[in-house]
Scaffold this motif. Sequence first.
Motif, PDB file in Angstrom:
ATOM      1  N   LYS A  20      16.012 134.525  33.336  1.00 45.09           N
ATOM      2  CA  LYS A  20      14.601 134.862  33.363  1.00 45.09           C
ATOM      3  C   LYS A  20      13.897 134.067  32.262  1.00 45.09           C
ATOM      4  O   LYS A  20      14.281 134.133  31.095  1.00 45.09           O
ATOM      5  N   SER A  21      12.877 133.313  32.649  1.00 44.38           N
ATOM      6  CA  SER A  21      12.099 132.527  31.692  1.00 44.38           C
ATOM      7  C   SER A  21      10.669 133.047  31.687  1.00 44.38           C
ATOM      8  O   SER A  21       9.814 132.577  32.439  1.00 44.38           O
ATOM      9  N   TYR A  22      10.437 134.031  30.853  1.00 43.43           N
ATOM     10  CA  TYR A  22       9.149 134.711  30.805  1.00 43.43           C
ATOM     11  C   TYR A  22       8.252 134.129  29.712  1.00 43.43           C
ATOM     12  O   TYR A  22       8.679 133.309  28.894  1.00 43.43           O
ATOM     13  N   SER A  23       7.015 134.608  29.668  1.00 42.02           N
ATOM     14  CA  SER A  23       6.092 134.245  28.602  1.00 42.02           C
ATOM     15  C   SER A  23       6.651 134.721  27.264  1.00 42.02           C
ATOM     16  O   SER A  23       7.569 135.551  27.214  1.00 42.02           O
ATOM     17  N   ALA A  24       6.087 134.222  26.177  1.00 43.54           N
ATOM     18  CA  ALA A  24       6.601 134.556  24.846  1.00 43.54           C
ATOM     19  C   ALA A  24       6.636 136.066  24.613  1.00 43.54           C
ATOM     20  O   ALA A  24       7.644 136.613  24.144  1.00 43.54           O
ATOM     21  N   GLY A  25       5.552 136.741  24.947  1.00 45.82           N
ATOM     22  CA  GLY A  25       5.498 138.179  24.723  1.00 45.82           C
ATOM     23  C   GLY A  25       6.562 138.926  25.499  1.00 45.82           C
ATOM     24  O   GLY A  25       7.302 139.747  24.942  1.00 45.82           O
ATOM     25  N   GLN A  26       6.666 138.632  26.791  1.00 45.63           N
ATOM     26  CA  GLN A  26       7.647 139.302  27.633  1.00 45.63           C
ATOM     27  C   GLN A  26       9.071 138.947  27.225  1.00 45.63           C
ATOM     28  O   GLN A  26       9.988 139.779  27.288  1.00 45.63           O
ATOM     29  N   HIS A  27       9.261 137.727  26.793  1.00 44.03           N
ATOM     30  CA  HIS A  27      10.577 137.256  26.343  1.00 44.03           C
ATOM     31  C   HIS A  27      11.101 138.136  25.203  1.00 44.03           C
ATOM     32  O   HIS A  27      12.235 138.617  25.241  1.00 44.03           O
ATOM     33  N   TYR A  28      10.256 138.382  24.229  1.00 44.97           N
ATOM     34  CA  TYR A  28      10.671 139.183  23.076  1.00 44.97           C
ATOM     35  C   TYR A  28      10.739 140.675  23.404  1.00 44.97           C
ATOM     36  O   TYR A  28      11.605 141.393  22.903  1.00 44.97           O
ATOM     37  N   VAL A  29       9.826 141.139  24.243  1.00 43.12           N
ATOM     38  CA  VAL A  29       9.841 142.557  24.621  1.00 43.12           C
ATOM     39  C   VAL A  29      11.155 142.896  25.314  1.00 43.12           C
ATOM     40  O   VAL A  29      11.801 143.914  25.013  1.00 43.12           O
ATOM     41  N   LEU A  30      11.574 142.058  26.260  1.00 43.19           N
ATOM     42  CA  LEU A  30      12.829 142.322  26.979  1.00 43.19           C
ATOM     43  C   LEU A  30      14.040 142.172  26.072  1.00 43.19           C
ATOM     44  O   LEU A  30      15.030 142.885  26.226  1.00 43.19           O
ATOM     45  N   ALA A  31      13.961 141.254  25.128  1.00 42.01           N
ATOM     46  CA  ALA A  31      15.090 141.066  24.213  1.00 42.01           C
ATOM     47  C   ALA A  31      15.333 142.313  23.374  1.00 42.01           C
ATOM     48  O   ALA A  31      16.479 142.654  23.070  1.00 42.01           O
ATOM     49  N   LYS A  32      14.269 143.007  23.001  1.00 40.60           N
ATOM     50  CA  LYS A  32      14.372 144.178  22.135  1.00 40.60           C
ATOM     51  C   LYS A  32      14.550 145.475  22.921  1.00 40.60           C
ATOM     52  O   LYS A  32      14.935 146.508  22.365  1.00 40.60           O
ATOM     53  N   ALA A  33      14.301 145.454  24.214  1.00 43.05           N
ATOM     54  CA  ALA A  33      14.306 146.669  25.028  1.00 43.05           C
ATOM     55  C   ALA A  33      15.714 147.205  25.259  1.00 43.05           C
ATOM     56  O   ALA A  33      16.715 146.493  25.096  1.00 43.05           O
ATOM     57  N   ASN A  34      15.773 148.473  25.651  1.00 39.90           N
ATOM     58  CA  ASN A  34      17.025 149.079  26.095  1.00 39.90           C
ATOM     59  C   ASN A  34      17.419 148.417  27.415  1.00 39.90           C
ATOM     60  O   ASN A  34      16.714 148.544  28.416  1.00 39.90           O
ATOM     61  N   LYS A  35      18.540 147.749  27.440  1.00 41.91           N
ATOM     62  CA  LYS A  35      18.915 146.973  28.624  1.00 41.91           C
ATOM     63  C   LYS A  35      19.083 147.843  29.861  1.00 41.91           C
ATOM     64  O   LYS A  35      18.867 147.382  30.992  1.00 41.91           O
ATOM     65  N   LEU A  36      19.451 149.114  29.679  1.00 43.24           N
ATOM     66  CA  LEU A  36      19.677 150.000  30.820  1.00 43.24           C
ATOM     67  C   LEU A  36      18.381 150.575  31.382  1.00 43.24           C
ATOM     68  O   LEU A  36      18.411 151.352  32.337  1.00 43.24           O
ATOM     69  N   GLN A  37      17.248 150.179  30.796  1.00 43.52           N
ATOM     70  CA  GLN A  37      15.956 150.580  31.331  1.00 43.52           C
ATOM     71  C   GLN A  37      15.180 149.404  31.915  1.00 43.52           C
ATOM     72  O   GLN A  37      14.072 149.573  32.413  1.00 43.52           O
ATOM     73  N   LEU A  38      15.754 148.225  31.870  1.00 45.51           N
ATOM     74  CA  LEU A  38      15.071 147.041  32.390  1.00 45.51           C
ATOM     75  C   LEU A  38      15.153 146.980  33.914  1.00 45.51           C
ATOM     76  O   LEU A  38      16.207 147.207  34.498  1.00 45.51           O
ATOM     77  N   ALA A  39      14.043 146.639  34.554  1.00 46.01           N
ATOM     78  CA  ALA A  39      14.035 146.499  36.013  1.00 46.01           C
ATOM     79  C   ALA A  39      14.979 145.388  36.465  1.00 46.01           C
ATOM     80  O   ALA A  39      15.533 145.444  37.570  1.00 46.01           O
ATOM     81  N   PRO A  72      12.058 128.009  25.973  1.00 46.30           N
ATOM     82  CA  PRO A  72      12.229 126.910  25.018  1.00 46.30           C
ATOM     83  C   PRO A  72      11.024 126.685  24.109  1.00 46.30           C
ATOM     84  O   PRO A  72      11.096 125.839  23.206  1.00 46.30           O
ATOM     85  N   ASP A  73       9.932 127.431  24.306  1.00 45.36           N
ATOM     86  CA  ASP A  73       8.718 127.219  23.523  1.00 45.36           C
ATOM     87  C   ASP A  73       8.583 128.160  22.337  1.00 45.36           C
ATOM     88  O   ASP A  73       7.562 128.139  21.647  1.00 45.36           O
ATOM     89  N   VAL A  74       9.574 129.018  22.094  1.00 44.36           N
ATOM     90  CA  VAL A  74       9.474 129.995  21.009  1.00 44.36           C
ATOM     91  C   VAL A  74      10.582 129.760  19.981  1.00 44.36           C
ATOM     92  O   VAL A  74      11.511 128.989  20.209  1.00 44.36           O
ATOM     93  N   ALA A  75      10.478 130.453  18.848  1.00 47.11           N
ATOM     94  CA  ALA A  75      11.437 130.256  17.765  1.00 47.11           C
ATOM     95  C   ALA A  75      12.832 130.733  18.120  1.00 47.11           C
ATOM     96  O   ALA A  75      13.831 130.160  17.672  1.00 47.11           O
ATOM     97  N   HIS A  76      12.916 131.802  18.931  1.00 44.05           N
ATOM     98  CA  HIS A  76      14.204 132.368  19.328  1.00 44.05           C
ATOM     99  C   HIS A  76      14.327 132.187  20.842  1.00 44.05           C
ATOM    100  O   HIS A  76      13.849 133.002  21.619  1.00 44.05           O
ATOM    101  N   GLN A  77      14.932 131.096  21.240  1.00 43.54           N
ATOM    102  CA  GLN A  77      14.851 130.655  22.635  1.00 43.54           C
ATOM    103  C   GLN A  77      15.743 131.429  23.589  1.00 43.54           C
ATOM    104  O   GLN A  77      15.433 131.520  24.780  1.00 43.54           O
ATOM    105  N   LEU A  78      16.851 131.967  23.098  1.00 43.81           N
ATOM    106  CA  LEU A  78      17.864 132.519  23.996  1.00 43.81           C
ATOM    107  C   LEU A  78      18.304 133.909  23.548  1.00 43.81           C
ATOM    108  O   LEU A  78      18.647 134.121  22.387  1.00 43.81           O
ATOM    109  N   PHE A  79      18.258 134.847  24.488  1.00 42.26           N
ATOM    110  CA  PHE A  79      18.825 136.180  24.293  1.00 42.26           C
ATOM    111  C   PHE A  79      19.678 136.504  25.514  1.00 42.26           C
ATOM    112  O   PHE A  79      19.397 136.033  26.619  1.00 42.26           O
ATOM    113  N   VAL A  80      20.711 137.331  25.321  1.00 42.93           N
ATOM    114  CA  VAL A  80      21.592 137.699  26.429  1.00 42.93           C
ATOM    115  C   VAL A  80      21.854 139.198  26.400  1.00 42.93           C
ATOM    116  O   VAL A  80      22.259 139.749  25.373  1.00 42.93           O
TER     117      VAL A  80
END
Length: 249
Positions: A131-150, A175-183
């Motif tokens: 998933k390659s989302y906008s900067a805001g969504q990228h960080y929101v999903l990275a910090k979210a509870n993974k078992l609540q993600l759609a 690739p446009d943000v400081a923290h490019q990759l989360f898993v």
Amino acid sequence: MYWNHRCSADWLAARKQYLTASQIGKLLPTTPTGRPRNIEPVFLEIWADKQACVTEDQIESRGAMARGHIFEKYAISEYNRHFPEATLYHWDDKIIFNDKGVAYSPDALNVEPLDGIEFPNIGATLLGEVKSYSAGQHYVLAKANKLQLAERWQIATALYVSPTIEQGNLILFNPDVAHQLFVHEYRRDELQSELEMIDEIAESYQSMTEDFQDYFNTISYDSWVTSDDIYQQERSNQLTERSCYEITD
């Protein structure tokens, strides 16, 4: 930047034979906010969409959607650089299906892609969903509870179709943000309730589609004209009308 991407028309046509993860998300009994859904009209809407042929505007995507598709192979390359012990291969415009009529189109698997479009289970044990989302969504999903993600439903669908897959990884790449990759890693046992729900939805969909087919077969009328026929005729009419107004010496 202008992003543009064309997918395979044959792949889009093949997808219409199956129930896919994006459609399963629409058939969940509750919305993401917890409100109950009226599911029967959604079953009909999904079935109806599968009766339509693939059109040119569906083949081509632009903007954020095209950007996300183009970024997939780069995201997988970055993932492999950080996780060399779990190499993933990019799969593009391919479908893996089971005998329940459910299918998914993998972004990445730990087996090399095969020639062709449609496959039964091919023995992969690891899945990558990019998933390659906008900067805001990228960080929101990275910090979210993974078992609540759609997005977990896409991974659960792949696990449902391919029983050999032991783990699915949600790969967040920007690739446009400081923290490019989360898993986010999902083991099969973590998605057991989702797998059970998908099985219920698949059985209900099969039953209802048989009813829809029987019903509409009795009241429909055949026609031999297609939208492409109409488009070509209209283009011809416009050219004819234009020629009538040409000024000649």
